[in-house]
Design a protein around this motif. Structure first.
Motif, PDB file in Angstrom:
ATOM      1  N   LYS A 288      30.255  31.719  35.052  1.00 18.03           N
ATOM      2  CA  LYS A 288      28.975  31.809  35.716  1.00 18.03           C
ATOM      3  C   LYS A 288      29.123  31.184  36.931  1.00 18.03           C
ATOM      4  CE  LYS A 288      26.229  30.521  32.643  1.00 18.03           C
ATOM      5  NZ  LYS A 288      24.903  30.108  31.709  1.00 18.03           N
ATOM      6  N   ALA A 289      29.637  29.859  36.727  1.00 19.38           N
ATOM      7  CA  ALA A 289      29.727  29.111  38.197  1.00 19.38           C
ATOM      8  C   ALA A 289      30.360  29.860  39.120  1.00 19.38           C
ATOM      9  CB  ALA A 289      30.162  27.899  38.101  1.00 19.38           C
ATOM     10  N   THR A 290      31.153  30.692  39.192  1.00 18.62           N
ATOM     11  CA  THR A 290      32.036  31.226  40.164  1.00 18.62           C
ATOM     12  C   THR A 290      31.963  32.530  40.419  1.00 18.62           C
ATOM     13  OG1 THR A 290      34.154  31.336  38.897  1.00 18.62           O
ATOM     14  CG2 THR A 290      34.053  29.449  40.387  1.00 18.62           C
ATOM     15  N   LEU A 291      30.901  33.231  39.453  1.00 19.97           N
ATOM     16  CA  LEU A 291      30.877  34.698  39.338  1.00 19.97           C
ATOM     17  C   LEU A 291      32.156  35.536  39.239  1.00 19.97           C
ATOM     18  CD1 LEU A 291      28.008  35.482  42.156  1.00 19.97           C
ATOM     19  CD2 LEU A 291      27.768  35.216  39.724  1.00 19.97           C
ATOM     20  N   GLU A 292      32.931  34.968  38.193  1.00 20.57           N
ATOM     21  CA  GLU A 292      34.132  35.698  37.919  1.00 20.57           C
ATOM     22  C   GLU A 292      34.316  36.321  36.773  1.00 20.57           C
ATOM     23  OE1 GLU A 292      38.121  33.746  39.900  1.00 20.57           O
ATOM     24  OE2 GLU A 292      36.590  32.083  39.381  1.00 20.57           O
ATOM     25  N   LYS A 293      34.788  37.383  36.340  1.00 20.02           N
ATOM     26  CA  LYS A 293      34.961  37.919  35.038  1.00 20.02           C
ATOM     27  C   LYS A 293      36.356  38.354  35.109  1.00 20.02           C
ATOM     28  CE  LYS A 293      33.285  41.407  32.041  1.00 20.02           C
ATOM     29  NZ  LYS A 293      32.391  42.691  31.590  1.00 20.02           N
ATOM     30  N   ARG A 294      37.096  37.720  34.163  1.00 21.25           N
ATOM     31  CA  ARG A 294      38.566  38.021  33.999  1.00 21.25           C
ATOM     32  C   ARG A 294      38.862  38.506  32.818  1.00 21.25           C
ATOM     33  NH1 ARG A 294      40.702  34.796  38.431  1.00 21.25           N
ATOM     34  NH2 ARG A 294      42.843  35.234  37.450  1.00 21.25           N
ATOM     35  N   ALA A 295      40.221  39.151  32.896  1.00 20.38           N
ATOM     36  CA  ALA A 295      40.551  39.605  31.564  1.00 20.38           C
ATOM     37  C   ALA A 295      41.950  38.940  31.075  1.00 20.38           C
ATOM     38  CB  ALA A 295      40.836  41.011  31.473  1.00 20.38           C
ATOM     39  N   PHE A 296      42.349  38.692  29.646  1.00 17.05           N
ATOM     40  CA  PHE A 296      43.857  38.356  29.383  1.00 17.05           C
ATOM     41  C   PHE A 296      44.056  39.385  28.259  1.00 17.05           C
ATOM     42  CE2 PHE A 296      43.927  35.586  25.804  1.00 17.05           C
ATOM     43  CZ  PHE A 296      42.413  35.389  25.540  1.00 17.05           C
TER      44      PHE A 296
END
Ligand code: NZQ
Ligand code: ZN
Length: 389
Positions: free
Chosen positions: A157-165
């Motif tokens: 949330k803090a950096t508006l990032e949505k990441r996959a692994f």
């Protein structure tokens, strides 16, 4: 067909009443953390059924709980769960919910055993995952395939990032799929699930031909099932056979099977993740917006497969090639709309001014050569997004 190495170790227990099997599926003597979302499992009885199974006469487990994992699970929330896992010396996780709860559980399972900040999983493309806590899943929302794959998506949330692994260490030990538990889904989530599964198939099927006949025909079978039963799940919510077919289709759409030995795209998903991170659209809503525009912009690279798709999924065999391709993309769009998922950014209150931030995020995340041929540059992403307004 390309070479491949396929291994999927997930045990699947499918059908009405299967939740009771948890009493023997969860290892004896385990200290279990049951993880769930915002409360749907309390309203539809799944919570009570899981608790009853874990408390049965054959069960010798200690069960703790962690609720409140949000849709698009956040790093911030998952860190709190990791603290609890460590403090309580949890040795088995049980995810009860949709893709968000299962993905969150994968991150917790790996993160709990890592030194340092678990966000490093994304920075190191999961190369730092050497082990994870074992976990099982009780699925309540057919959509992501997370119950039978080794991928997860987390939002900071803090950096508006949505990441996959993805890591072979985070396959669930088992997945329980009871179609009756999907009767309570709101229409919006039913539509989302149908669109997500459809686009998962498309990302692995609609690329270029490599003469992978079985993968192609499996993929077409999954698409045809979604077209046939997706709208029925909305009009007949308690039709068991419809729900069962949808549930198994969504699982097979992303358990690795149809993706072996074939090129894969995933550009629509990568752009979609940025739209969710920036503007909060549901995952499937982003796909419904991006996929039709992606197919239009990439029609030359995808021409042969678009024609095959037009013929085998939509029965379009008459007329010129371009007309068949146009019609197939229009049918795709109409299908998404028919299950209640708008296919334009404007349908979600977004416009042309929202395109630039998505491109900036793609660039910041180095997602500048996407697609099966790495042909989706930022310029192509711009065309796709502008066409999707
Ligand atoms: O939180 P609760 O109260 O449980 O409510 C949920 C949530 O609000 C509700 N719901 C779930 N089952 C229900 C129900 N409501 C009534 N009855 C039921 N039986 O549905 C809402 C959405 O749930 P969520 O888990 O967020 O949906 P979904 O399964 O679509 O998961 C989306 C997440 O999965 C990721 C997405 O990016 C997104 O973060 N994905 C994961 C993938 C994977 N692991 O392979 C691949 C996908 O492409 C996707 O990216
Ligand atoms: Zn998806």
């Amino acid at each position: 067909m390309h070479n491949f190495d396929f291994h999927n170790p997930v045990r699947v227990l499918f059908g009405q009443g299967q939740i009771a099997s948890l009493s023997t599926l969860v290892p004896e003597g385990a200290r279990v953390l049951m993880l769930y979302g915002g409360g749907s499992i309390r309203a539809n009885g799944v919570y009570d059924e899981v608790k009853a199974a874990l408390a049965g006469p054959q069960s010798r487990h200690t069960v703790l709980e962690f609720g409140g994992i949000e849709p698009n699970p956040t790093y911030e929330t998952l860190l709190r769960a990791i603290e609890l896992v460590r403090a309580e010396r949890i040795d088995f996780l049980l995810a009860v919910g949709g893709g968000s709860v299962i993905d969150g559980t994968k991150f917790i399972a790996a993160g709990a055993l890592l030194d340092g900040d678990p966000w490093s999983i994304f920075e190191q493309r999961a190369a730092n995952i050497h082990a994870a806590l074992p976990f099982g899943a009780v699925l309540t929302l057919p959509a992501t395939g997370s119950e039978m794959n080794s991928a997860a998506v987390v939002t900071r949330k803090a950096t508006l990032e949505k990441r996959a692994f993805a890591s072979r260490h985070v396959f669930p030990r088992f997945a329980v799929l009871d179609p009756t538990k999907t009767y309570s889904l709101p229409a919006r989530q039913v539509g989302n699930g149908v669109v997500d599964a459809f686009v998962h198939v498309m990302e692995q099927y609609l690329t270029y031909p490599v003469d992978a006949k079985v993968q192609d025909r499996f993929a077409e079978g999954l698409l045809l099932t979604l077209v046939e039963d997706g709208p029925k799940a909305l009009s007949e919510p308690e039709n068991y056979d419809v729900r069962a077919n949808l549930m198994w289709t969504a699982t097979l759409a992303l358990n690795g099977l149809i993706g072996v030995g074939v090129p894969q795209d995933w550009a629509t998903h990568m752009i979609g993740h940025e739209l969710t991170a920036l503007y909060g659209l549901d995952h499937a809503q982003t796909l419904a917006v991006v996929l039709p525009a992606m197919l239009r912009v990439r029609r030359e690279a995808k021409r042969a497969k678009l024609l095959q798709y037009a013929a085998r999924v939509w029965g379009l065999t008459e007329g010129g090639e371009d007309a068949r391709i146009d019609a197939a993309i229009e049918r795709t769009e109409a299908f998404f709309e028919s299950v209640g998922v708008p296919t334009r950014l404007s349908g979600y209150g977004l416009g042309k001014e929202n395109v630039e931030p998505v491109l900036a995020a793609l660039e910041a995340h180095r997602l500048t050569k996407l697609g099966e041929d790495r042909g989706v540059t930022l310029e192509v992403s711009r065309q796709v997004l502008e066409l999707s307004v």
